[in-house]
Design an enzyme around this catalytic site. Structure first.
Site, PDB file in Angstrom:
ATOM      1  N   GLU A   1      -5.285   9.697   9.122  1.00  0.00           N
ATOM      2  CA  GLU A   1      -3.857   9.703   9.484  1.00  0.00           C
ATOM      3  C   GLU A   1      -3.605  10.539  10.736  1.00  0.00           C
ATOM      4  O   GLU A   1      -2.646  10.301  11.461  1.00  0.00           O
ATOM      5  CB  GLU A   1      -3.035  10.214   8.303  1.00  0.00           C
TER       6      GLU A   1
ATOM      7  N   CYS B   1      -4.233  -1.368  -1.944  1.00  0.00           N
ATOM      8  CA  CYS B   1      -4.409   0.074  -2.123  1.00  0.00           C
ATOM      9  C   CYS B   1      -5.365   0.234  -3.300  1.00  0.00           C
ATOM     10  O   CYS B   1      -5.105  -0.304  -4.383  1.00  0.00           O
ATOM     11  CB  CYS B   1      -3.066   0.721  -2.434  1.00  0.00           C
ATOM     12  N   ASN B   2      -6.457   0.933  -3.069  1.00  0.00           N
ATOM     13  CA  ASN B   2      -7.451   1.094  -4.130  1.00  0.00           C
ATOM     14  C   ASN B   2      -6.894   1.886  -5.295  1.00  0.00           C
ATOM     15  O   ASN B   2      -7.119   1.561  -6.457  1.00  0.00           O
ATOM     16  CB  ASN B   2      -8.689   1.795  -3.573  1.00  0.00           C
ATOM     17  N   THR B   3      -6.124   2.934  -4.966  1.00  0.00           N
ATOM     18  CA  THR B   3      -5.576   3.786  -6.025  1.00  0.00           C
ATOM     19  C   THR B   3      -4.605   2.980  -6.893  1.00  0.00           C
ATOM     20  O   THR B   3      -4.677   3.016  -8.124  1.00  0.00           O
ATOM     21  CB  THR B   3      -4.845   4.999  -5.401  1.00  0.00           C
TER      22      THR B   3
ATOM     23  N   CYS C   1     -11.340   2.826  -0.344  1.00  0.00           N
ATOM     24  CA  CYS C   1     -10.034   3.362   0.055  1.00  0.00           C
ATOM     25  C   CYS C   1      -9.627   2.644   1.336  1.00  0.00           C
ATOM     26  O   CYS C   1     -10.468   2.405   2.217  1.00  0.00           O
ATOM     27  CB  CYS C   1     -10.143   4.863   0.298  1.00  0.00           C
ATOM     28  N   THR C   2      -8.350   2.314   1.413  1.00  0.00           N
ATOM     29  CA  THR C   2      -7.857   1.543   2.557  1.00  0.00           C
ATOM     30  C   THR C   2      -8.143   2.188   3.913  1.00  0.00           C
ATOM     31  O   THR C   2      -8.286   1.503   4.912  1.00  0.00           O
ATOM     32  CB  THR C   2      -6.330   1.412   2.458  1.00  0.00           C
ATOM     33  N   HIS C   3      -8.216   3.514   3.933  1.00  0.00           N
ATOM     34  CA  HIS C   3      -8.387   4.207   5.207  1.00  0.00           C
ATOM     35  C   HIS C   3      -9.843   4.235   5.692  1.00  0.00           C
ATOM     36  O   HIS C   3     -10.093   4.456   6.864  1.00  0.00           O
ATOM     37  CB  HIS C   3      -7.907   5.654   5.094  1.00  0.00           C
TER      38      HIS C   3
ATOM     39  N   TYR D   1      -0.756   8.314  -2.735  1.00  0.00           N
ATOM     40  CA  TYR D   1      -0.868   7.940  -4.143  1.00  0.00           C
ATOM     41  C   TYR D   1      -2.112   8.587  -4.772  1.00  0.00           C
ATOM     42  O   TYR D   1      -2.171   8.787  -5.972  1.00  0.00           O
ATOM     43  CB  TYR D   1      -1.009   6.414  -4.286  1.00  0.00           C
ATOM     44  N   GLY D   2      -3.098   8.857  -3.927  1.00  0.00           N
ATOM     45  CA  GLY D   2      -4.422   9.266  -4.418  1.00  0.00           C
ATOM     46  C   GLY D   2      -4.462  10.538  -5.230  1.00  0.00           C
ATOM     47  O   GLY D   2      -5.459  10.831  -5.882  1.00  0.00           O
TER      48      GLY D   2
ATOM     49  N   ASP E   1       0.864  -1.184   0.000  1.00  0.00           N
ATOM     50  CA  ASP E   1       0.000   0.000   0.000  1.00  0.00           C
ATOM     51  C   ASP E   1       0.897   1.230   0.000  1.00  0.00           C
ATOM     52  O   ASP E   1       2.101   1.125   0.263  1.00  0.00           O
ATOM     53  CB  ASP E   1      -0.887   0.000   1.262  1.00  0.00           C
ATOM     54  N   SER E   2       0.317   2.373  -0.237  1.00  0.00           N
ATOM     55  CA  SER E   2       1.082   3.615  -0.183  1.00  0.00           C
ATOM     56  C   SER E   2       1.565   3.901   1.251  1.00  0.00           C
ATOM     57  O   SER E   2       2.526   4.628   1.435  1.00  0.00           O
ATOM     58  CB  SER E   2       0.213   4.773  -0.669  1.00  0.00           C
TER      59      SER E   2
HETATM   60  N1  DGL Z   1      -4.105   3.673  -0.012  1.00  0.00           N
HETATM   61  C1  DGL Z   1      -4.825   4.691  -0.747  1.00  0.00           C
HETATM   62  C2  DGL Z   1      -6.091   4.073  -1.345  1.00  0.00           C
HETATM   63  O1  DGL Z   1      -6.576   3.038  -0.912  1.00  0.00           O
HETATM   64  C3  DGL Z   1      -5.182   5.872   0.122  1.00  0.00           C
HETATM   65  C4  DGL Z   1      -3.986   6.679   0.575  1.00  0.00           C
HETATM   66  C5  DGL Z   1      -3.260   7.358  -0.559  1.00  0.00           C
HETATM   67  O2  DGL Z   1      -3.825   8.230  -1.246  1.00  0.00           O
HETATM   68  O3  DGL Z   1      -2.103   7.017  -0.769  1.00  0.00           O
HETATM   69  O4  DGL Z   1      -6.632   4.625  -2.270  1.00  0.00           O
END
Ligand code: DGL
Length: 265
Positions: A153, A73-75, A184-186, A42-43, A10-11
């Site tokens: 975060e 990571c979704n992105t 999104c992971t968060h 990453y988003g 993940d990012s």
């Molecule tokens: N991990 C990213 C996602 O799931 C969210 C955090 C990021 O933007 O890096 O999209």
């Protein structure tokens, strides 16, 4: 029987929600987790850059012996899954978007599904095409919620500030859908704040759906580790290992151990 670990990336910290789901669903599997803290978020980045980072991390995890790669990571899934599958043909690679979409399809009865995620994920329309490939009658309503990640975060997952932000983003479509994908992971960490607002809408957490998909793939290709209690987590980060260790607990629900710093990727 295959004792090699599963590689998850993940990012940053968010993908630990997928590790948590893996641990619940596949308690015998060891995990290598890579958090690209130095280069997050990453988003808000371009497709080219996210593909470049994802290729480097996948190479790293395969070199460390990963038998399956999970893009937690979704992105990165939206931007890089196809490219990674092309470049690393020998390794099974799964993302979070297909499993999340399948789960949403099982959960919806009105076929009206909401998707929330980062700007990059929503602009890529990856969830939309995944859902429409399952059933082209599904109506998808998407919304980017870029402020959710920094709030998580900061640990601000409850309270009036996040409640206000949730209302700000979700008021436009919450009556039209019966299911919403937390793309999104968060966002699983914001479930309480989101549920307060969305009430009867079913929330789909891609993390659990992805762990179930991982189980199916491991079984299908005879990659499961059948040795009991062999779970072990090793983390790698590109910056701030102490911060990762401190905040990782919130995402994983237990200590993450001492992450190793990688600065030559
Ligand atoms: N991990 C990213 C996602 O799931 C969210 C955090 C990021 O933007 O890096 O999209």
């Amino acid at each position: 029987m295959d004792k090699r670990p599963i590689g998850v990336f993940d990012s940053g910290l968010g993908g630990l929600t997928v590790v948590k789901a893996l641990k619940n669903n596949l308690p015998n599997e060891s995990v290598l987790y890579f958090g690209d803290i130095a280069r997050l978020p990453y988003g808000v980045k371009s497709r080219e850059l996210i593909i470049e980072y994802s290729v480097q991390i996948t190479e790293f995890l395969i070199q460390k012996g990963a038998k399956l790669i999970i893009i937690a990571c979704n992105t990165a899934t939206a931007m890089a899954l196809k490219e990674l599958r092309l470049q690393f043909k020998e390794t099974k690679i799964i993302g979070v978007i297909e499993p999340g979409s399948q789960q949403a399809y099982l959960d919806t009865s009105t076929k009206r599904i909401g998707v929330i995620g980062t700007d990059a994920t929503i602009n890529s329309r990856a969830y939309e095409s995944s859902l429409l490939s399952i059933d082209n009658k599904i109506h998808v309503i998407s919304k980017a919620c870029p402020l959710f990640v920094p709030f998580v975060e900061e640990g601000m997952i409850t309270g009036s500030a996040i409640n206000y932000i949730v209302e700000h983003y979700l008021s436009s479509f919450q009556n039209d859908i019966d299911t919403m994908i937390l793309g999104c992971t968060h966002y699983p960490l914001l479930k309480d704040a989101i549920t307060r607002y969305t009430k009867n809408i079913k929330l789909v957490d891609s993390a659990s759906a992805t762990a179930k998909e991982a189980n199916i793939i491991l079984k299908k290709y005879n990659l499961k580790n059948t040795a009991e209690k062999s779970y072990r987590l090793d983390c790698f980060v590109t910056d701030l290992p102490m911060k990762f260790e401190r905040l990782g607990k919130t995402f994983l629900g237990e200590p993450v151990g001492h992450p190793q710093l990688v600065n030559d990727i």
